[in-house]
Design a protein around this motif. Sequence first.
Motif, PDB file in Angstrom:
ATOM      1  N   ARG A  67       0.821  -1.222   0.000  1.00  0.00           N
ATOM      2  CA  ARG A  67       0.000   0.000   0.000  1.00  0.00           C
ATOM      3  C   ARG A  67       0.847   1.260   0.000  1.00  0.00           C
ATOM      4  NH1 ARG A  67      -2.103  -3.447   3.837  1.00  0.00           N
ATOM      5  NH2 ARG A  67      -3.758  -4.741   2.954  1.00  0.00           N
ATOM      6  N   GLN A  78      -6.556  -3.018  -6.574  1.00  0.00           N
ATOM      7  CA  GLN A  78      -7.860  -2.539  -7.010  1.00  0.00           C
ATOM      8  C   GLN A  78      -8.941  -2.966  -6.018  1.00  0.00           C
ATOM      9  OE1 GLN A  78      -7.795  -4.361 -10.916  1.00  0.00           O
ATOM     10  NE2 GLN A  78      -9.332  -5.864 -10.328  1.00  0.00           N
ATOM     11  N   ARG A  79     -10.113  -2.397  -6.184  1.00  0.00           N
ATOM     12  CA  ARG A  79     -11.219  -2.621  -5.274  1.00  0.00           C
ATOM     13  C   ARG A  79     -11.758  -4.040  -5.426  1.00  0.00           C
ATOM     14  NH1 ARG A  79     -14.681   1.481  -3.393  1.00  0.00           N
ATOM     15  NH2 ARG A  79     -16.589   0.734  -2.379  1.00  0.00           N
ATOM     16  N   LYS A  80     -11.986  -4.682  -4.304  1.00  0.00           N
ATOM     17  CA  LYS A  80     -12.578  -6.012  -4.322  1.00  0.00           C
ATOM     18  C   LYS A  80     -14.002  -5.910  -4.863  1.00  0.00           C
ATOM     19  CE  LYS A  80     -11.515  -8.489  -0.803  1.00  0.00           C
ATOM     20  NZ  LYS A  80     -11.454  -9.000   0.594  1.00  0.00           N
ATOM     21  N   THR A  88     -17.026   2.537   1.433  1.00  0.00           N
ATOM     22  CA  THR A  88     -15.709   2.999   0.990  1.00  0.00           C
ATOM     23  C   THR A  88     -14.892   3.603   2.125  1.00  0.00           C
ATOM     24  OG1 THR A  88     -16.435   3.368  -1.294  1.00  0.00           O
ATOM     25  CG2 THR A  88     -14.513   4.615  -0.543  1.00  0.00           C
ATOM     26  N   ASP A  93      -8.146  -0.827   4.630  1.00  0.00           N
ATOM     27  CA  ASP A  93      -7.548  -1.107   3.324  1.00  0.00           C
ATOM     28  C   ASP A  93      -7.559  -2.594   2.986  1.00  0.00           C
ATOM     29  OD1 ASP A  93      -7.028   1.501   2.662  1.00  0.00           O
ATOM     30  OD2 ASP A  93      -4.965   1.485   3.398  1.00  0.00           O
ATOM     31  N   LEU A  96     -10.828  -3.685   1.655  1.00  0.00           N
ATOM     32  CA  LEU A  96     -11.154  -3.170   0.325  1.00  0.00           C
ATOM     33  C   LEU A  96     -10.272  -3.771  -0.765  1.00  0.00           C
ATOM     34  CD1 LEU A  96     -11.616   0.614   1.141  1.00  0.00           C
ATOM     35  CD2 LEU A  96     -13.383  -0.880   0.207  1.00  0.00           C
ATOM     36  N   ASP A  97      -9.065  -4.183  -0.382  1.00  0.00           N
ATOM     37  CA  ASP A  97      -8.087  -4.683  -1.364  1.00  0.00           C
ATOM     38  C   ASP A  97      -8.544  -5.965  -2.036  1.00  0.00           C
ATOM     39  OD1 ASP A  97      -6.201  -2.716  -0.936  1.00  0.00           O
ATOM     40  OD2 ASP A  97      -5.086  -3.853   0.564  1.00  0.00           O
ATOM     41  N   LYS A 433     -10.655   2.012  -5.073  1.00  0.00           N
ATOM     42  CA  LYS A 433     -10.990   1.833  -3.658  1.00  0.00           C
ATOM     43  C   LYS A 433     -11.493   3.125  -3.006  1.00  0.00           C
ATOM     44  CE  LYS A 433      -6.925   0.253  -2.716  1.00  0.00           C
ATOM     45  NZ  LYS A 433      -5.769  -0.224  -1.923  1.00  0.00           N
TER      46      LYS A 433
END
Length: 558
Positions: A67, A78-80, A88, A93, A96-97, A433
């Motif tokens: 990160r 990128q966003r899961k 959000t 993190d 969201l990863d 994210k």
Amino acid sequence: MRTLAVPPATIKSKPKKGEGQWALGYREPLNKNEENKKNDDGLNVRRRIIDIYSKAGFDSIDPADLRGRFRWFGLYTQRKPGIDGGKTAVLEDEELDDRYFMMRVRIDGGQLSGEQLRVISDIAVKYARGTADITDRQNIQYHWIAIEDVPAIWEALESVGLSTMEACGDTPRVIIGCPVAGIAADEVIDATPQIAEVHERYIGSAEFSNLPRKFKSAFSGCTAHCTVHEINDVAFVGVVNEAGEVGYQAFVGGGLSTNPMFAKSLGVFVRPEQAHEVWKGIISIFRDYGYRRLRHRARIKFLMNDWGPEKFRDVLEKEYLGFVLPDGPEPAAPLPRRDHVGIHPQQDGDFYVGFAPRVGRVNGNLLGVIGDLAERYGSGRVRTTVEQKMIILDVPEGNTEPLAAALAEHDLQVHPSTFRRQTMACTGIEFCKLAIVETKQRAMDLMDELEKRLPDFDQPLTINVNGCPNACARIQVADIGLKGQLVVDENGDQVEGFQIHLGGQVGATFGKKVRGLKTTSDGLTDYVERVVRAFDAQREEGETFAAWVQRADDADLK
């Protein structure tokens, strides 16, 4: 001997850390990001990616690299999939990863050879599930990149002179330039040599790999001012002085995000051979005097706002250059449309053909098609623009309309509607994210519907769609800027929507926010149609949308 009494308050107080400016002696990290950079230069992560992470897999990656330092080589997780916008700002993190990456390929000056485009296309197909987006800084972004594939991607890119180095992170990012530099019939100066010199001398150097925040540069001699110099950290803009010599005016301190500011002119004349040295001086001021204590105040625009251009120029000349720059003229006003869409003459008698993908969304196969058409109808050379568009160069006049027709077969419009031509969108919740709402598809649907409802509307009108407050899609300087957020619909439910900014204009005004002016995503097209019809009905001859917004009644803007 008389001694001075020391007030008790002075004895008890601790030394002030100020803004964490290196030049003032504050070297100790004041936040986690600064500590991470001090612990290890971001450029060093390349070796670990090649030797360790690509072999041991995602779970082996140190979080400080994942990160943080990965950004020095253009990589963000990128966003899961499946996480809605309401979460959000709530989730950590690691929640969201996804286990895949966005990868940004830097394309300085937006210049691509046929061979380079072919490699970019092949990588998208082979490693990125076909994804490829053109950004508003002339880069290409992939998604679905696995860490195991990164070394092979780098090898392919580097074989044709491309890279992802310093495409992200607290670094000097891609240097944008006029995509038709050196060939436009009306340009002031070809900035290609200056972009190449700065890139060769300083990109990837440890001298500038630890900046307070990102640093965005532009060099251009374009009469349209297509690089939007007013919102770059530093920009060199082509001018002609009183003696008839061509050179640059320097602008410093532009940027948007949640605290937008326009760059300020230093009032100088920079000769082409001095440009790299002046650029070095300016980025060195940022490195040494930039505010490192708080991330949200770490951009150079805050330093410029506090110092002013006179002090900035004085420090630049006395502490970094060692010589005085002569005063210089300001550039001419930009053209109404700053892009290069359409068919235009080159200096050599050929033409360039600019066309509009849908809000920058292309794919690997489509890039391959574009490469084939560029070779068939031109020389193979292709350019990307800061408006998420593309240009094919060196097209003989007789090939221009056949090329336009061939591009249209793939929904790439050379003669697009205003809505296709001037709508921009960031990545949005699909992959980002930070995003709260969907942007790319929403913008494409909006364009399609407006073309049906307003087929005869032909005035310049920018519509910029952003998934969060960070303004990657430049919402504050759009005619209609749409900032993604959650809003309450007529049933009282929280749904995707947008706060609306109206009448923004690069270098002149930031968009106006009318009290309470928001829309749900479902109501977006109806709203835009309504305000565009009001403008079209009320505008005076030659009046821009931005000028109309300033005089329009609030009722006409709602």
